[in-house]
Design an enzyme around this catalytic site. Structure first.
Site, PDB file in Angstrom:
ATOM      1  N   SER A   1     -26.626  -2.961  56.559  1.00 24.11           N
ATOM      2  CA  SER A   1     -27.793  -2.117  56.258  1.00 24.11           C
ATOM      3  C   SER A   1     -28.585  -1.883  57.535  1.00 24.11           C
ATOM      4  O   SER A   1     -28.476  -2.639  58.502  1.00 24.11           O
ATOM      5  CB  SER A   1     -28.677  -2.752  55.176  1.00 24.11           C
ATOM      6  OG  SER A   1     -29.102  -4.046  55.554  1.00 24.11           O
TER       7      SER A   1
ATOM      8  N   GLU B   1     -32.476  -0.470  59.320  1.00 26.68           N
ATOM      9  CA  GLU B   1     -33.881  -0.108  59.187  1.00 26.68           C
ATOM     10  C   GLU B   1     -34.222   1.027  60.135  1.00 26.68           C
ATOM     11  O   GLU B   1     -33.836   1.012  61.303  1.00 26.68           O
ATOM     12  CB  GLU B   1     -34.788  -1.301  59.506  1.00 26.68           C
ATOM     13  CG  GLU B   1     -36.285  -0.949  59.430  1.00 26.68           C
ATOM     14  CD  GLU B   1     -37.177  -2.071  59.924  1.00 26.68           C
ATOM     15  OE1 GLU B   1     -37.311  -3.062  59.181  1.00 26.68           O
ATOM     16  OE2 GLU B   1     -37.727  -1.961  61.042  1.00 26.68           O
TER      17      GLU B   1
ATOM     18  N   ASP C   1     -49.602  -5.554  57.370  1.00 28.11           N
ATOM     19  CA  ASP C   1     -50.692  -5.907  58.268  1.00 28.11           C
ATOM     20  C   ASP C   1     -51.841  -4.934  58.105  1.00 28.11           C
ATOM     21  O   ASP C   1     -51.639  -3.756  57.788  1.00 28.11           O
ATOM     22  CB  ASP C   1     -50.227  -5.872  59.729  1.00 28.11           C
ATOM     23  CG  ASP C   1     -49.105  -6.857  59.984  1.00 28.11           C
ATOM     24  OD1 ASP C   1     -49.213  -8.011  59.509  1.00 28.11           O
ATOM     25  OD2 ASP C   1     -48.124  -6.471  60.639  1.00 28.11           O
TER      26      ASP C   1
ATOM     27  N   PHE D   1     -42.727  -6.531  71.495  1.00 27.65           N
ATOM     28  CA  PHE D   1     -42.563  -6.737  70.057  1.00 27.65           C
ATOM     29  C   PHE D   1     -42.555  -8.226  69.711  1.00 27.65           C
ATOM     30  O   PHE D   1     -43.192  -8.652  68.749  1.00 27.65           O
ATOM     31  CB  PHE D   1     -41.239  -6.115  69.584  1.00 27.65           C
ATOM     32  CG  PHE D   1     -41.240  -4.618  69.520  1.00 27.65           C
ATOM     33  CD1 PHE D   1     -42.410  -3.890  69.564  1.00 27.65           C
ATOM     34  CD2 PHE D   1     -40.045  -3.927  69.420  1.00 27.65           C
ATOM     35  CE1 PHE D   1     -42.416  -2.510  69.517  1.00 27.65           C
ATOM     36  CE2 PHE D   1     -40.027  -2.548  69.356  1.00 27.65           C
ATOM     37  CZ  PHE D   1     -41.216  -1.837  69.408  1.00 27.65           C
TER      38      PHE D   1
ATOM     39  N   HIS E   1     -28.571  -6.940  58.767  1.00 24.49           N
ATOM     40  CA  HIS E   1     -29.533  -5.846  58.635  1.00 24.49           C
ATOM     41  C   HIS E   1     -30.026  -5.512  60.038  1.00 24.49           C
ATOM     42  O   HIS E   1     -30.704  -6.331  60.676  1.00 24.49           O
ATOM     43  CB  HIS E   1     -30.701  -6.273  57.739  1.00 24.49           C
ATOM     44  CG  HIS E   1     -31.723  -5.205  57.500  1.00 24.49           C
ATOM     45  ND1 HIS E   1     -31.520  -4.166  56.616  1.00 24.49           N
ATOM     46  CD2 HIS E   1     -32.967  -5.013  58.030  1.00 24.49           C
ATOM     47  CE1 HIS E   1     -32.589  -3.388  56.602  1.00 24.49           C
ATOM     48  NE2 HIS E   1     -33.480  -3.878  57.456  1.00 24.49           N
TER      49      HIS E   1
END
Length: 292
Positions: free
Chosen positions: A10, A12, A103, A212, A262
């Site tokens: 999968s 994102e 967030d 990040f 993922h």
């Protein structure tokens, strides 16, 4: 290994802020979709700050006949707003959701009374309101949530979130396979048996990755940081080294029984296609190779 990964792969993507970014996203998705992934997930900005772009991206994915799992962040949204969003997705034929706390956007104080405080509350609401209509994924943290009071508290929060009705979990990205396997072992001892899918972040831009990681609490092992720093502005060496690091991580995870992978694509196809090819998963066609 190939069939196992092919069935559980999968990706994102995130909603672009510009038309140019949307064009780039569509090109990347067209290439990645040739790997026949189980689904694409689509992120949702803090407090819904990219809501309209998220809807636009999800709608485009569905128009292509792509199985889509929109992120649903509950902080800053009322129960009525969440209901309207989920109803909208349901009407589009969506059957997967990634339920997150989310967030607060910059400058927002404490959320208004009546909103959900935690992802567990959102999962409970979704199950109460929609029953089994949606396959619900939640977040997991092999290196612990940066706001967790302790490792044991983090595990308890995750366990509660799963027992509220989650079907599976996707982890924050990491580069230490031992942390993932330790999480899985700890969950099994607590009776948590849902699939925990490792989240994989390719390494192609060290400055971006470091930014990040510092923000989300994901650890870049010291030996990886030092090697990446030594390459300076040599982007090709960074990509080559990063590819080998992530490839070996994926191989170890799959060999150790991880139920899938993922990938956090950053809306780029090329690094993912290279990793999947070396893992034995190839696109249906090699025409029109991506240039990103």
């Amino acid at each position: 290994m190939t069939k196992h990964l092919q069935d559980t792969l999968s990706f994102e993507v995130f909603p672009p802020k510009t038309d140019e970014g949307m064009t780039k996203l569509k090109r990347a998705v067209s290439h990645l979709n040739k790997l026949e992934p189980l689904y694409f997930s689509c992120t949702y900005g803090a407090g819904g700050s990219t809501r309209e772009r998220t809807f636009e991206t999800v709608s485009w994915l569905r128009e292509q006949g792509i199985e889509t799992a929109p992120h649903l962040a509950c902080i800053g949204s009322s129960k009525e707003e969440i209901r309207a969003i989920v109803d909208h997705y349901r009407d589009q034929g969506i059957t997967r959701l990634v339920a997150l706390r989310g967030d607060l956007p910059s400058g927002m104080g404490r959320p208004d009374r009546g909103t959900f405080r935690y992802a567990s509350e959102l999962v409970t609401y979704l199950r109460d309101a929609y029953g089994p209509q949606f396959h619900i994924e939640v977040a997991a943290y092999p290196e612990f949530h940066p706001q967790a009071a302790s490792a044991s508290a983090d595990l308890e929060h995750f366990k509660h979130k799963v027992f509220c009705g989650a079907d599976a979990a996707i982890t924050q990205y990491f580069y230490n396979a031992d942390a993932y396997f330790a999480l899985v072992d700890a969950c099994e001892k607590q009776g948590v048996s849902v699939p925990i899918i490792p989240g994989i972040m390719p390494i192609s831009n060290y400055a971006q990755l470091a930014r990040f990681s510092d923000a989300c609490g994901a650890e870049i092992p010291r030996w990886i940081r030092r090697r990446l720093e030594a390459f300076g502005e040599d982007r090709e060496s960074i990509r080559a080294f990063g590819h080998e690091v992530v490839l070996k991580l994926c191989e170890r995870l799959l060999a150790g029984g991880a139920p899938g992978l993922h990938f956090y694509t950053m809306n780029q196809a090329k690094p993912i296609l290279a990793l999947c090819s070396d893992l034995g998963v190839v696109a249906k066609t090699t025409r029109d190779r991506p240039a990103d």
